[in-house]
Design an enzyme around this catalytic site. Structure first.
Site, PDB file in Angstrom:
ATOM      1  N   ARG A   1      -7.485 -25.254  -9.159  1.00 11.68           N
ATOM      2  CA  ARG A   1      -8.029 -25.242  -8.062  1.00 11.68           C
ATOM      3  C   ARG A   1      -9.807 -27.010  -8.283  1.00 11.68           C
ATOM      4  O   ARG A   1      -9.676 -26.512  -9.767  1.00 11.68           O
ATOM      5  CB  ARG A   1      -9.478 -24.198  -7.421  1.00 11.68           C
TER       6      ARG A   1
ATOM      7  N   HIS B   1      -3.164  -7.989  -1.957  1.00 13.62           N
ATOM      8  CA  HIS B   1      -2.836  -9.158  -3.505  1.00 13.62           C
ATOM      9  C   HIS B   1      -3.917  -8.740  -4.577  1.00 13.62           C
ATOM     10  O   HIS B   1      -4.885  -8.001  -3.988  1.00 13.62           O
ATOM     11  CB  HIS B   1      -4.050 -10.189  -2.685  1.00 13.62           C
TER      12      HIS B   1
ATOM     13  N   ASP C   1      -1.721 -11.743 -11.325  1.00 11.65           N
ATOM     14  CA  ASP C   1      -1.757 -11.512  -9.985  1.00 11.65           C
ATOM     15  C   ASP C   1      -0.568 -10.809  -9.516  1.00 11.65           C
ATOM     16  O   ASP C   1       0.866 -10.763 -10.651  1.00 11.65           O
ATOM     17  CB  ASP C   1      -1.484 -13.268  -9.265  1.00 11.65           C
TER      18      ASP C   1
ATOM     19  N   GLN D   1      -4.083 -16.121 -13.060  1.00  7.88           N
ATOM     20  CA  GLN D   1      -3.842 -14.597 -12.473  1.00  7.88           C
ATOM     21  C   GLN D   1      -3.606 -13.682 -12.835  1.00  7.88           C
ATOM     22  O   GLN D   1      -2.101 -14.366 -13.153  1.00  7.88           O
ATOM     23  CB  GLN D   1      -4.938 -14.518 -10.847  1.00  7.88           C
TER      24      GLN D   1
ATOM     25  N   CYS E   1       0.020 -16.627  -3.298  1.00  2.84           N
ATOM     26  CA  CYS E   1       1.455 -15.264  -2.429  1.00  2.84           C
ATOM     27  C   CYS E   1       2.035 -15.910  -1.889  1.00  2.84           C
ATOM     28  O   CYS E   1       2.693 -15.102  -1.948  1.00  2.84           O
ATOM     29  CB  CYS E   1       0.170 -14.462  -1.845  1.00  2.84           C
TER      30      CYS E   1
ATOM     31  N   HIS F   1       1.680  -9.090  -6.222  1.00  5.86           N
ATOM     32  CA  HIS F   1       2.000  -8.812  -4.780  1.00  5.86           C
ATOM     33  C   HIS F   1       2.185  -7.558  -4.557  1.00  5.86           C
ATOM     34  O   HIS F   1       3.490  -7.468  -4.537  1.00  5.86           O
ATOM     35  CB  HIS F   1       2.045  -9.761  -3.657  1.00  5.86           C
TER      36      HIS F   1
ATOM     37  N   LYS G   1     -11.246  -5.194   1.480  1.00  9.12           N
ATOM     38  CA  LYS G   1     -11.017  -5.485  -0.003  1.00  9.12           C
ATOM     39  C   LYS G   1     -11.753  -4.352  -0.981  1.00  9.12           C
ATOM     40  O   LYS G   1     -13.066  -3.874  -0.365  1.00  9.12           O
ATOM     41  CB  LYS G   1     -11.303  -7.011  -0.376  1.00  9.12           C
TER      42      LYS G   1
HETATM   43 ZN   LIG Z   1      -1.879 -13.169  -2.956  1.00  8.35          ZN
END
Ligand SMILES: [Zn+2]
Ligand SMILES: [Zn+2]
Length: 620
Positions: free
Chosen positions: A444, A595, A464, A462, A415, A466, A549
């Site tokens: 992680r 997200h 991912d 991910q 992000c 945004h 979420k």
């Molecule tokens: Zn994010």
């Protein structure tokens, strides 16, 4: 007088001293018969517990409720321990909690237990269940409780009270026949509620994970309300073994993990990379069709960036340590961390001070101005720390020095990087929604014991993206996201799924953002999944502090549930990074961020697909 708010919204006044069992009986005979436990204001309690005074929410739990199964399994752990104690004199009990699929009990037995003992332990359990004796709760003051477990010669329980439970005025026990265990509960009303059970395996375990202590035996088992459910579960684990992606991944040469590279770091082999590539291309093409813009960002970022986002230091336990340029950076960072956690011992503090002192002396004769400047800053920290009269002052001295140090972090999230791309140009309402997508790799630090194949790893990619949107665009964007997930899942043959909508806990002040925005966003999320006829649950208290979420959960072809990724609304990061767009009214407004990584990570998703198809991928 207790006033109960029932699940159907009605209210019921009951007499002072009434128990959940009485209420179940007054509602109906059938319910009383099925009752396993009760839920009072969110807490699961025994049917025999008296109801508190005042207004509380109240529900009777029956075998249909997942929480009832947990109560059953913990009760069955007591039954197993009781059976073991009858058969193996001198057994010491440690902890015996329920787990996701069953329960275990850690024990120390003078004669070690082997799997060959399982039939007679199960037979003893059968007798206990047939007797259907009640689970009786009683309380003792903590001092009396310690005396009782000492009399029972349960030295782990004595140690547990001394180490962890002293601060409580009283402790609870459960008695079932001759068996007494220190236990918070709750429990099923009587042993007869256990419909089916099975001992599964034995493993080594340490008391409180302390490897310096004697190794205990962990007896794994499971229990259900019916034999049918147990049979289905056993079939499922048999089938799961055949499909284990760690085994198939090796056989089919899809991926490997090398200790030379590191635990939890996936190496994709050519065949696995081909499948992964196909999956990524499929998703990327769909994203572009749906108005996303692909971006690329690096794998690291300045520590300062994560201080702004809040990812550091709050989640530091789950991250690889930061990389400091200064040789003492990591030492001082650890120092501050220990200090904040009140775990800094005097010898450690002395050693750290001496280390800085030595370093300052060694670099006092520095050549360049830059080096001189650095030596002075470090010396200033050392002096300020020692002159500080309060812990806050000491922490401040360390923090000030650290803040001036150049450092990087392996990125735990994409992000903050995407936010910088959003901020790289002025944005107007005409640009929104801005949808930035990247297969972004993040890191992680999972504990070694937690790592597993592709599903629990230390580096993962991910799917991912945004989205930076106006409040009015939330509904359409969340809807479009769900449509995309449904499209991808059905294309891959994963047709059984459900969603969880995570909402705020009522009456909590931990959430950022205006209450009216939350109300609207929560309603929107529920509306969106409802209008698509999806199987969903709305769960209070499951929202992140920064926004509500949606989580996706799929069921694979052998009936196991897998949590995939999420779509999350975020009111927090736009504020922390002071994001803006110019509205129709020509003044700056704050966008909302979404997200979304609906498949979670490529690694995990591939692991699920390998098991779902048992390695026989269809021709996509
Ligand atoms: Zn994010
Ligand atoms: Zn217990």
């Amino acid at each position: 007088m207790p006033v109960l708010k029932l699940p159907d919204g009605s209210r019921r006044e009951v007499a002072v001293g009434a128990r959940s069992r009485d209420v179940a009986e007054s509602i109906g005979k059938r319910l009383a018969k099925d009752a396993v436990a009760a839920k009072v204001d969110g807490a699961v309690v025994d049917l025999d517990r008296e109801l508190p005074d005042g207004e509380v929410s109240f529900a009777v739990l029956t075998p249909k409720d997942p929480e009832a199964l947990e109560v059953l399994r913990h009760s069955c752990a007591h039954i197993m321990a009781r059976a073991v104690m009858r058969l193996f004199p001198g057994v010491q009990l440690a902890f015996g909690p329920p787990t996701e699929n069953g329960f275990y009990y850690d024990i120390e037995s003078p004669t070690p237990i082997t799997e060959a003992d399982f039939p007679r332990i199960e037979e003893e359990m059968r007798k206990i269940i047939a007797d259907a004796e009640p689970f009786e709760r009683f309380e003792r003051t903590t001092a009396e409780a310690r005396g009782l477990v000492a009399d029972l010669k349960q030295h782990y329980k004595v140690e547990h009270i001394d180490d962890d439970l002293k601060r409580y005025p009283s402790l609870s026990f459960y008695r079932q026949g001759e068996f007494i265990d220190l236990c918070r509960g709750p429990h099923i009303p009587h042993a007869g509620k256990v419909g089916a059970y099975k001992l599964l395996s034995i493993a080594g375990a340490y008391w409180k994970n302390d490897v310096t202590r004697k190794q205990l035996q962990r007896l794994y088992a499971t229990a259900f309300f019916s034999q049918k459910e147990l049979d289905a579960y056993l079939r499922q684990i048999e089938e799961a073994k055949k499909r284990d992606h760690r085994v198939l991944g090796k056989q089919l040469k899809l991926f490997t993990i090398s200790q030379a590279v590191g635990s939890g770091l996936i190496l994709w082999m050519p065949r696995g990379a081909t499948v992964r590539g196909l999956l990524e291309t499929f998703i990327k093409d769909e994203l572009i069709k749906r108005g996303y813009q692909p971006v690329y960002t690096p794998h690291i970022g300045r520590l300062e960036l994560y201080r702004t986002s809040g990812h550091f230091p709050y989640y530091r336990d789950a991250q690889f340590p930061p990389m400091f340029f200064h040789p003492l950076g990591q030492a001082v960072d650890t120092w501050l961390n220990l200090f904040d956690a009140k775990q800094l011992t005097e010898p450690a503090e002395k050693a750290l001070l001496a280390l800085v002192d030595e370093y300052v002396k060694a670099t006092a004769v520095a050549e360049s101005n830059d080096q001189k400047h650095q030596a002075l800053a470090l010396r200033a920290m050392w002096v300020n720390y020692q002159n500080a009269e309060t812990p806050e002052g000491k922490a401040k001295a360390l923090r000030e020095w650290l803040d001036g140090q150049e450092a990087y972090l392996l990125k735990p999230m994409n992000c903050p990087h995407h936010i910088q791309i959003y901020k790289a140009e002025p944005r107007s309402y005409r640009d929104l929604p801005v949808r930035l997508a990247e297969f972004g790799t993040v890191y992680r630090f999972e504990q070694t014991g937690e790592l597993s194949g592709l599903t629990r790893v230390r580096g993962f990619t991910q799917d991912d993206a945004h989205l930076f949107v106006t409040a009015e665009q939330i509904e359409e964007e969340v809807g479009a996201n769900i449509d995309l997930v449904l499209f991808v899942l059905s294309s891959l043959g994963l047709s059984d799924y459900r969603v969880r909508v995570g909402l705020r806990a009522p009456d909590s002040s931990k959430y950022v953002g205006a209450a009216e925005d939350w109300d609207k966003a929560e309603r929107t999320l529920v509306e969106v999944v409802k209008s698509r006829g999806m199987n969903y649950t709305a769960e209070q208290g499951e929202a992140a502090f920064y926004g509500p979420k949606i989580d996706f959960v799929v069921r694979d072809c052998i009936g196991r549930e897998w949590q995939l990724g999420t779509v999350q609304l975020d009111y927090n990061l736009p504020k922390r990074f002071e994001l803006e767009y110019i509205g129709k009214d020509n003044t700056p407004h704050r966008p909302v961020m979404i997200h979304r990584a609906p498949f979670g990570s490529v690694e995990r998703f591939m692991g699920i697909l390998i098991e779902h198809f048992a390695g026989a991928f269809p021709l996509w």
